[in-house]
Design an enzyme around this catalytic site. Sequence first.
Site, PDB file in Angstrom:
ATOM      1  CD  GLU A 153      -1.723  -0.626   3.655  1.00  0.00           C
ATOM      2  OE1 GLU A 153      -2.743  -0.531   3.328  1.00  0.00           O
ATOM      3  OE2 GLU A 153      -0.956   0.034   4.677  1.00  0.00           O
ATOM      4  CB  CYS A 385     -14.725  16.298  25.150  1.00  0.00           C
ATOM      5  SG  CYS A 385     -15.692  16.364  23.834  1.00  0.00           S
ATOM      6  CG  HIS A 511     -10.767  17.822  22.673  1.00  0.00           C
ATOM      7  ND1 HIS A 511     -10.865  15.738  22.823  1.00  0.00           N
ATOM      8  CD2 HIS A 511     -12.085  17.385  22.227  1.00  0.00           C
ATOM      9  CE1 HIS A 511     -12.026  15.619  23.017  1.00  0.00           C
ATOM     10  NE2 HIS A 511     -12.761  16.360  22.236  1.00  0.00           N
ATOM     11  CD  GLU A 513      -7.643  16.413  25.007  1.00  0.00           C
ATOM     12  OE1 GLU A 513      -7.918  18.037  25.692  1.00  0.00           O
ATOM     13  OE2 GLU A 513      -8.617  15.598  24.342  1.00  0.00           O
TER      14      GLU A 513
END
Length: 538
Positions: A153, A385, A511, A513
Amino acid sequence: MARKAKYIFVTGGVTSSLGKGIIAASLGKLLQARGFSVTIQKFDPYINVDPGTLNPYEHGECYVTDDGAETDLDLGHYERFLNIRTSQANNVTTGRIYYDVITKEREGEYLGKTVQVIPHITDEIKNNIYKLGETGKYDIVITEIGGCVGDIESLPFIEAVRQTRFELGPTNCVSIHLTLIPYLKAAGELKTKPTQHSVKDLLEAGIQPDILVCRSERALNNEIRKKLALFCNVPINSVIEAQDAETIYDVPVMMRKEKLDERVLSKFKISHKKDPKIEGWKNFLGKLKNPTEEVNIGLIGKYVELKDAYKSIAESFVHAGAENECRVNVKWLHSEDFSKDTVERNLKDLDGILVAPGFGDRGIDGKIIAVQYARENKIPFFGICLGLQCAMVEFARNVLGLKKAHSVEMNSRTKHPLIDLMEDQKNIKNKGGTMRLGAYDCLIKKGTKAHQAYGTTKISERHRHRYEFNNKYLNEFEAAGMLASGKNPKTNLVEIMELADHPWFMACQYHPELKSTVLNPHPLFIKFVKAALAHKKN
Ligand code: GLN
């Protein structure tokens, strides 16, 4: 004046998981520290259009950029190391390449031609390689090719790299191959054969690597370096040792010692007389490695068996820990593991509790129980969240007496849809790229703990979720002491909730982070660690 970019390609051989992303980010850091403007992109050879639809167990955390792209977690490392912003252009999958080519074919753009892997797919890959360089914003574009050389791939990507090298010429392109030098205990030796084979695979595809970066458990002696140089056709000073590091943040310094940046610059025919300015980085490392304090923080989630699922949260604790000169021991706790009877045993020794993001109802009860424990025992709490959503459900049920309150995600017929779908989400059927994604503004109320942490009232943070706090309930919450300290100024959606009567109880719908970097540790993480320290001392 627009810059003319030079290109660095990073491929991998022998096995996956050698840390191409960290090597790319470390090299990027060193070049940036020499004054170059650098960006990094990653090509992923899988068919998903983006990793947004992948289960975290498959591929770890899905990292979200300001422009709302759902991307590979390596982009998180790029941002954390370089303190730059990435975008959709920084992460491209095979799926996206094919999607774009097929869309063009349907629009008739190929004028009756037979559409083929070569040239159409490889051209589309090249467009994506050149795209960042052509913005004129960068001196150097680093492109990491996911997977291993020799994989079926990754072939079109490798072919596109070969063509790019041909088109740009040798002083504008450097090819770095990251490989593994295994140590065989029985023989008491490091072995170079797998690397020789992997370089042969690259040569077969038409690429002679310029530099070998060799991951190994042990130091490479001169003998081994000579052998690698001779059989892989690279100068001996371009055989770079990358021994296992104590932390990923050591790698830039290790690469500097091995002069990886100098090797690259000499290939580009750019002078490298002056040393890169990495004092700031070394300062950070000094603080990271010499903590004066220590706290235990519980991370409560449901993908905890695979730490990569919460990569950015873990790294945010590293940054915030160093800032506080405090070692943060993150205890990974499975929310399915505890009930009302076991919660005390599981959580009593923690100095802080974080309830992690997530999807679906598995483990949700454990998370709600953990919030209640943190709230009632005044242990510093941070909800992110889904963590915010759980915290609000807990408050509604146990403080406001709305026993049936829930998120519509978990119970579509709940009597109190406290966390609900927005109107514009209700008719969406597709799963890919349809959440609220990317950066949105948030206005912070003065005098709140959020305001104290950020030191400003206007912030922008990144999102990845479908459900929102239902404002119908907001007055009741605020009257009981749970304040909306941050809101979206356009939609009035709740972004931050905090508890007034608690040492530190903070929950955000976005978020945080995703924006913590070595240079700019996130203010909420810094304050959370501080609160945990204070709790411990009490
Ligand atoms: N599942 C929740 C939502 O979609 C929370 C998502 C998250 O934690 N990232 O709103």
